[in-house]
Design an enzyme around this catalytic site. Structure first.
Site, PDB file in Angstrom:
ATOM      1  N   ILE A  80       1.550   3.600  -1.284  1.00  0.00           N
ATOM      2  CA  ILE A  80       2.197   3.535   0.018  1.00  0.00           C
ATOM      3  C   ILE A  80       1.935   2.182   0.693  1.00  0.00           C
ATOM      4  O   ILE A  80       0.792   1.769   0.872  1.00  0.00           O
ATOM      5  CB  ILE A  80       1.707   4.677   0.936  1.00  0.00           C
ATOM      6  CG1 ILE A  80       2.058   6.026   0.310  1.00  0.00           C
ATOM      7  CG2 ILE A  80       2.322   4.537   2.330  1.00  0.00           C
ATOM      8  CD1 ILE A  80       3.533   6.266   0.082  1.00  0.00           C
ATOM      9  N   LYS A  81       3.030   1.518   1.066  1.00  0.00           N
ATOM     10  CA  LYS A  81       2.946   0.230   1.767  1.00  0.00           C
ATOM     11  C   LYS A  81       2.842   0.464   3.276  1.00  0.00           C
ATOM     12  O   LYS A  81       3.697   1.124   3.866  1.00  0.00           O
ATOM     13  CB  LYS A  81       4.192  -0.613   1.480  1.00  0.00           C
ATOM     14  CG  LYS A  81       4.261  -1.203   0.084  1.00  0.00           C
ATOM     15  CD  LYS A  81       5.588  -1.910  -0.156  1.00  0.00           C
ATOM     16  CE  LYS A  81       5.728  -3.169   0.664  1.00  0.00           C
ATOM     17  NZ  LYS A  81       7.005  -3.877   0.354  1.00  0.00           N
ATOM     18  N   LEU A  82       1.794  -0.098   3.861  1.00  0.00           N
ATOM     19  CA  LEU A  82       1.558  -0.013   5.296  1.00  0.00           C
ATOM     20  C   LEU A  82       1.386  -1.418   5.855  1.00  0.00           C
ATOM     21  O   LEU A  82       0.792  -2.272   5.195  1.00  0.00           O
ATOM     22  CB  LEU A  82       0.302   0.808   5.586  1.00  0.00           C
ATOM     23  CG  LEU A  82       0.310   2.262   5.111  1.00  0.00           C
ATOM     24  CD1 LEU A  82      -1.103   2.829   5.111  1.00  0.00           C
ATOM     25  CD2 LEU A  82       1.223   3.100   6.001  1.00  0.00           C
TER      26      LEU A  82
END
Length: 282
Positions: free
Chosen positions: A109-111
């Site tokens: 997951i890209k945050l």
């Protein structure tokens, strides 16, 4: 054969993923190690001269990363959270992360490297792998290190070197500085993922620095694939006209909220992503 770094492709087209993987295998390498995705590019590719609905865009994004996952099932596929930065909270990001991590078995997951992004990362790194993007400073990297100490999964940090170069600063200095800081700590739980690679020099220097991961746009990858050049031991990264970003002596034992994580390029990057997404998705 393997390189000193894991090699990812950066983009939104599974056809490019498949082609890059085949190029590596044809040259005797094991293939791609992963993929970073840009959902705006994916949504734009799916448009038929009209804006997509939110559901169409989300379904298209999921289908695209599923295709990429099937091409490189042993590699990581970064999946980005999406939302208006003016209203997107850490809770919203965690909720999206919990949904999107179920899309594929090898998702990350890209945050964003913002305060809400790190609040979300602090929670979600115990539930799944994370990639903190839009990183532009060593102090941000220190905060990411501190926020993810209780991780149960892989943690990646993506310094965007090309965007710093655009400002006249040596973006690769941030990669070098963050690698030095993490290695000196003896705790390498955060893996530096060199991003926003604009040219072969960026790529070669990242390989020479042994950045754990490098993500490469297909255009640059295709150029590199002509020879799959690797840097010699005496490689020197010399780019006249760019100002140095000096190394800072930072301790990594503070609470992450005590570090200065603000950077104008992070703010503008988040805003530009939402602007791009809003121009495509109704």
């Amino acid at each position: 054969m393997n390189f000193s770094s894991k090699i990812y492709i950066d983009g939104g087209d599974p056809a490019e993923t498949k082609q890059a993987d085949a190029m590596l295998k044809k040259a005797g390498y094991h293939g791609l190690d992963g993929q970073t995705t840009n959902p705006s590019l994916i949504a734009k590719r799916l448009m038929n001269n009209r804006k997509l609905t939110s559901k169409e865009a989300a379904d298209g994004y999921r289908k695209t990363v599923e295709e990429m996952s099937n091409i490189i099932p042993d590699g990581n596929i970064s999946i980005q959270v999406i939302g208006d930065p003016a209203t997107l909270t850490a809770e919203d990001m965690v909720s999206q992360a919990r949904d999107r991590i179920r899309w594929i078995p090898n998702g990350v997951i890209k945050l964003p490297c913002s305060r809400p992004g790190l609040e979300a990362a602090e929670i979600f790194c115990e539930e799944g792998p994370v990639n903190i993007t839009l990183n532009f400073s060593q102090e941000q990297a220190a905060a990411v290190f501190a926020a993810t100490k209780t991780h149960n999964y892989d943690v990646y940090l993506s310094p965007f070197v090309g965007r710093l170069d655009d400002k006249g600063e040596n973006g690769m200095d941030v990669v070098a500085n963050e690698l030095s800081m993490y290695r000196a700590s003896g705790d390498n739980h955060v893996q530096v993922l060199t991003a926003s690679v604009r040219n072969i020099k960026h790529l070669l220097y990242a390989l020479w620095l042994k950045s754990p991961v490098i993500t490469i746009p297909f255009k640059i990858f295709s150029e590199w694939a002509k020879t799959f050049e690797v840097p010699p031991q005496d490689f020197i990264y010399d780019v006249p006209g760019l100002s140095e970003i000096p190394y800072r002596e930072l301790t990594l034992d503070k609470n992450w909220t005590e570090y200065d994580i603000h950077h104008d390029l992070t703010d503008s990057g988040i805003a530009k992503f939402w602007e791009d997404w809003s121009s495509i998705v109704a």
